[in-house]
Design an enzyme around this catalytic site. Structure first.
Site, mmCIF file in Angstrom:
data_model
loop_
_atom_site.group_PDB
_atom_site.id
_atom_site.type_symbol
_atom_site.label_atom_id
_atom_site.label_comp_id
_atom_site.label_asym_id
_atom_site.label_seq_id
_atom_site.Cartn_x
_atom_site.Cartn_y
_atom_site.Cartn_z
ATOM 1 N N ARG A 230 32.241 39.561 64.251
ATOM 2 C CA ARG A 230 32.127 38.667 63.109
ATOM 3 C C ARG A 230 31.038 39.183 62.170
ATOM 4 O O ARG A 230 30.011 39.703 62.625
ATOM 5 C CB ARG A 230 31.734 37.251 63.554
ATOM 6 C CG ARG A 230 32.916 36.391 64.027
ATOM 7 C CD ARG A 230 33.887 36.096 62.886
ATOM 8 N NE ARG A 230 35.036 35.310 63.309
ATOM 9 C CZ ARG A 230 36.196 35.814 63.713
ATOM 10 N NH1 ARG A 230 36.380 37.128 63.773
ATOM 11 N NH2 ARG A 230 37.206 35.017 64.041
ATOM 12 N N GLU A 259 34.314 36.823 53.160
ATOM 13 C CA GLU A 259 35.622 37.503 53.154
ATOM 14 C C GLU A 259 36.499 36.919 52.045
ATOM 15 O O GLU A 259 36.756 35.714 52.061
ATOM 16 C CB GLU A 259 36.302 37.344 54.518
ATOM 17 C CG GLU A 259 35.545 38.113 55.593
ATOM 18 C CD GLU A 259 36.252 38.164 56.944
ATOM 19 O OE1 GLU A 259 37.331 37.569 57.094
ATOM 20 O OE2 GLU A 259 35.726 38.820 57.852
ATOM 21 N N HIS A 280 39.275 42.982 57.719
ATOM 22 C CA HIS A 280 39.546 42.060 58.843
ATOM 23 C C HIS A 280 40.976 42.211 59.375
ATOM 24 O O HIS A 280 41.803 41.302 59.240
ATOM 25 C CB HIS A 280 39.285 40.610 58.409
ATOM 26 C CG HIS A 280 39.084 39.674 59.565
ATOM 27 N ND1 HIS A 280 38.368 38.509 59.468
ATOM 28 C CD2 HIS A 280 39.505 39.717 60.858
ATOM 29 C CE1 HIS A 280 38.365 37.879 60.630
ATOM 30 N NE2 HIS A 280 39.062 38.593 61.494
HETATM 31 N N1 LIG Z 1 38.351 41.462 64.258
HETATM 32 C C1 LIG Z 1 39.214 40.557 64.599
HETATM 33 O O1 LIG Z 1 40.264 40.409 64.001
HETATM 34 C C2 LIG Z 1 38.913 39.689 65.791
HETATM 35 C C3 LIG Z 1 39.967 39.156 66.544
HETATM 36 C C4 LIG Z 1 39.668 38.375 67.658
HETATM 37 C C5 LIG Z 1 38.344 38.103 67.980
HETATM 38 N N2 LIG Z 1 37.358 38.597 67.207
HETATM 39 C C6 LIG Z 1 35.959 38.341 67.517
HETATM 40 O O2 LIG Z 1 35.576 39.184 68.594
HETATM 41 C C7 LIG Z 1 34.457 38.603 69.269
HETATM 42 C C8 LIG Z 1 34.675 38.652 70.765
HETATM 43 O O3 LIG Z 1 35.807 37.901 71.100
HETATM 44 P P1 LIG Z 1 36.188 37.643 72.635
HETATM 45 O O4 LIG Z 1 37.503 36.954 72.620
HETATM 46 O O5 LIG Z 1 36.008 38.873 73.429
HETATM 47 O O6 LIG Z 1 35.050 36.608 73.033
HETATM 48 P P2 LIG Z 1 34.663 36.130 74.490
HETATM 49 O O7 LIG Z 1 34.163 34.750 74.332
HETATM 50 O O8 LIG Z 1 35.744 36.396 75.451
HETATM 51 O O9 LIG Z 1 33.427 37.090 74.859
HETATM 52 C C9 LIG Z 1 32.219 37.034 74.206
HETATM 53 C C10 LIG Z 1 31.149 37.549 75.148
HETATM 54 O O10 LIG Z 1 29.934 37.610 74.421
HETATM 55 C C11 LIG Z 1 28.899 37.273 75.302
HETATM 56 N N3 LIG Z 1 27.698 36.900 74.581
HETATM 57 C C12 LIG Z 1 27.404 35.720 73.987
HETATM 58 N N4 LIG Z 1 26.194 35.776 73.434
HETATM 59 C C13 LIG Z 1 25.718 37.023 73.675
HETATM 60 C C14 LIG Z 1 24.518 37.683 73.348
HETATM 61 N N5 LIG Z 1 23.540 37.070 72.670
HETATM 62 N N6 LIG Z 1 24.369 38.974 73.755
HETATM 63 C C15 LIG Z 1 25.329 39.601 74.442
HETATM 64 N N7 LIG Z 1 26.483 39.005 74.810
HETATM 65 C C16 LIG Z 1 26.670 37.738 74.412
HETATM 66 C C17 LIG Z 1 29.479 36.146 76.110
HETATM 67 O O11 LIG Z 1 28.762 35.962 77.321
HETATM 68 C C18 LIG Z 1 30.892 36.651 76.344
HETATM 69 O O12 LIG Z 1 30.962 37.364 77.548
HETATM 70 C C19 LIG Z 1 34.308 37.212 68.681
HETATM 71 O O13 LIG Z 1 33.328 37.237 67.684
HETATM 72 C C20 LIG Z 1 35.653 36.969 68.019
HETATM 73 O O14 LIG Z 1 35.568 36.044 66.976
HETATM 74 C C21 LIG Z 1 37.616 39.399 66.121
HETATM 75 O O1 LIG Z 2 39.340 35.410 65.549
HETATM 76 C C1 LIG Z 2 40.383 36.033 65.420
HETATM 77 O O2 LIG Z 2 41.395 35.829 66.110
HETATM 78 C C2 LIG Z 2 40.433 37.128 64.426
HETATM 79 O O3 LIG Z 2 39.299 37.200 63.675
HETATM 80 C C3 LIG Z 2 41.680 37.168 63.618
HETATM 81 O O4 LIG Z 2 41.609 36.396 62.463
HETATM 82 P P1 LIG Z 2 42.922 36.281 61.533
HETATM 83 O O5 LIG Z 2 43.885 35.424 62.261
HETATM 84 O O6 LIG Z 2 42.478 35.665 60.265
HETATM 85 O O7 LIG Z 2 43.433 37.686 61.369
#
Ligand SMILES: NC(=O)c1ccc[n+]([C@@H]2O[C@H](COP(=O)([O-])OP(=O)(O)OC[C@H]3O[C@@H](n4cnc5c(N)ncnc54)[C@H](O)[C@@H]3O)[C@@H](O)[C@H]2O)c1
Ligand SMILES: O=C(O)[C@H](O)COP(=O)(O)O
Length: 534
Positions: A230, A259, A280
């Protein structure tokens, strides 16, 4: 149930919604914020991705909203507190796009190491620049921050590239770290030792600016940074300065604090020559979009059909493997709470849920919350459900306690609800008998009855002829008795009779019975929750 789909989601999920007879679907993906605010009150469900801010303003405008479904992982664009206060269920699709983001992160790490975009731009510009130098992953240290779903997947892929993978995550279990087969280090050590750093934590107050100027200063010269989590976890202004100073060798950012990026410093960051900037796209694979769309559609259909949802984020819920076993207790506690709350006329100070027997070996919090919702629904104007029950109890100053005792007792499993108010205490104990809810104790009386929709609870001085008199008054008013349960502690002492009836008992009939038998207590209960399940 009217559902508004306000962002583009895959048609596979929309088809599921369209097919459900209880769902009326509107897909309007080009609404401005103002238009959305204007029409949202005519919908009970809203489907969004990351672009729509489901903040307090929108949730308050959505007067009829019952469910907000986020077709994706991140819930940082949804005000969970505001939703919970209003009893709105928020669900997401926590797994459907994980693989897509893992592959995306790997693609971005490799593209950044290999300077692929620079090479592509260069050749398209007519140059043949073979001096572009890449960095291999082999033999390098790759630091992964956040080791759960996406971070864990990235670790597994990175290991195949023969680099040393280290990770940092203060909340992950030792078992998870062992399974991943990496060294768990502090954030400080990861920052000091890594050649490549990739971020996979949620954005919250703790992780905002997790990497800012002080951390950037500690990093190896020429470090590569990748953020697919994020915007805001890496401070963007500080990252720009570190790129400009040459401290950071290259960076790749998929997610932005704004964004699309509009502010000057973000535009500068996007434009930096050693920045690979992506709009994104982590979850934007065909497969991921189908998955998340189906996941949220199925949860909405479950909700519309009054089935427990799989991915509700603001309701305590059972582990899905326990759902079959625990669901009957939800019905039991619902009925018991509906029943006993009608026996209490005063305010509540405290409610205690006691679980006895094997049920107590499991997480009972969803049963407790369900019971509180049923109790409070008979006490407050606002619609109370499993989302807002705990908040409403807290606001009313009601202490809610949960007691668990796995030791077996007379029945295999019992649930006891004790409610206390000023000078008042009511107790009900229930269990299952052949899958049906039964009440086995009321106050200090051993009883045994299946709660029904229409019930009369009467206490009076035990003496001959009383049951006959009750039956006569009911008969005169054409009210049929379906079942009767009698409890007393001693001959000619206080007796309690509980009647199940085929129809409601009007208040004049209740008064008539009360005076004919000189009842010390009489109450008609309309136990809506005891209606047979459809
Ligand atoms: N780019 C995209 O399109 C996209 C898509 C999906 C998710 N994401 C993002 O990816 C990230 C991870 O998603 P996920 O599903 O793996 O999450 P998740 O909740 O499965 O894992 C997150 C991990 O971060 C750890 N954590 C929390 N605080 C922390 C800290 N201070 N230091 C180190 N570790 C810490 C937690 O313990 C957990 O293990 C989120 O920010 C999510 O929004 C982005
Ligand atoms: O949190 C998520 O699943 C991702 O950031 C994807 O976001 P989007 O659905 O807007 O592509």
């Amino acid at each position: 149930m009217k559902i508004l789909v306000a962002e583009k989601v895959a048609k596979e999920g929309l088809l599921i919604l369209e097919k459900d007879p209880l769902v009326e679907l509107d897909v309007k993906t080009d609404l401005s914020r103002e238009e959305l605010l204007r029409i949202i009150d005519s919908y009970e469900g809203l489907v969004i991705r990351s672009a729509t801010k489901a903040d307090r303003e929108l949730l308050e405008a959505g007067k009829n909203l019952k469910v907000v479904a986020r077709a994706g992982v991140g819930l940082d664009n949804v005000d969970l507190k505001a939703a919970s206060e209003r009893g709105i269920i928020v669900c997401n699709a926590p797994f459907g796009n994980i693989n897509s983001v893992v592959e995306h992160a790997m693609a971005l790490i490799l593209a950044t190491c290999r300077k692929l975009v620079k090479a592509d731009t260069s050749i398209k510009g007519g140059a043949w620049n073979r001096s572009i130098k890449a960095m291999e992953l082999k033999g390098k240290v790759a630091g992964v921050i956040g080791l759960n779903k996406i971070g864990g997947g990235v670790v597994t892929r990175l290991k195949a590239f023969d680099c040393e993978v280290i990770g940092c995550d203060p909340y992950i279990s030792e078992k998870r770290v062992q399974d991943l087969g990496i060294r768990l280090v502090s954030l400080e050590e990861l920052i000091r030792s890594s050649d490549v750093i990739t971020v996979h934590v949620p954005l919250n107050d703790e992780t905002r600016n997790l990497i800012a100027a002080p951390q950037l200063q500690q990093m190896k010269d020429g470090v590569i940074l990748v953020n697919t989590a994020r915007g805001g976890i890496i401070n963007e202004q500080d990252l720009l300065a570190a790129l400009e100073s040459g401290k950071v060798g290259a960076a790749c950012v998929d997610v932005w604090s704004e964004e699309p990026p509009q502010s000057e410093h973000l535009k500068k960051l996007v434009a930096h020559e050693r920045m690979l900037a992506i709009p994104h796209l982590g979850a934007s694979s065909a497969e991921a979009q189908i998955n998340v769309s189906i996941d949220v559609a199925r949860d909405i259909v479950r909700f519309a059909n009054e089935q427990p949802m799989e991915y509700a984020a603001n309701i305590p819920r059972f582990d899905s493997s326990l759902m079959g076993q625990m669901r009957p207790f939800l019905r039991l506690v619902n009925i018991m709470a509906d029943f006993v709350s009608q026996l209490a006329d005063s305010n509540l100070n405290k409610v205690t849920f006691t679980y006895q027997g094997s049920v107590a070996e499991y997480d009972c919090s969803p049963i407790t919350v369900c019971g509180m919702a049923a109790l409070l629904n008979n006490k407050v104007e606002q619609d109370v459900n499993m989302v807002n029950a705990a908040l409403i109890a807290e606001n009313m100053g009601i202490a809610v306690e949960e007691v668990k005792n796995p030791a077996p007792a007379a029945f295999a499993n019992t649930v006891t609800i004790d409610i206390e108010g000023p000078g008042m205490r009511r107790t009900i104990v229930g269990t299952h008998f052949e899958g049906q809810p039964r009440v086995v104790r009321l106050r200090d009386y051993q009883v045994d009855f299946a709660p029904e929709e229409h019930m009369l609870v009467i206490t009076y001085q035990d003496r001959p002829g009383m049951i006959g008199k009750i039956g006569q008054v009911l008969g005169e008013h054409d009210i049929n008795i379906a079942a009767m349960n009698l409890g007393r502690q001693q001959k000619r002492g206080e007796a309690m009779v509980i009647l199940s009836l085929d129809s409601p008992v009007p208040s004049n009939v209740v008064d008539e019975i009360g005076s004919v038998i000189v009842a010390s207590f009489i109450k008609y209960l309309h136990v809506l929750k005891a209606r047979p399940e459809q």
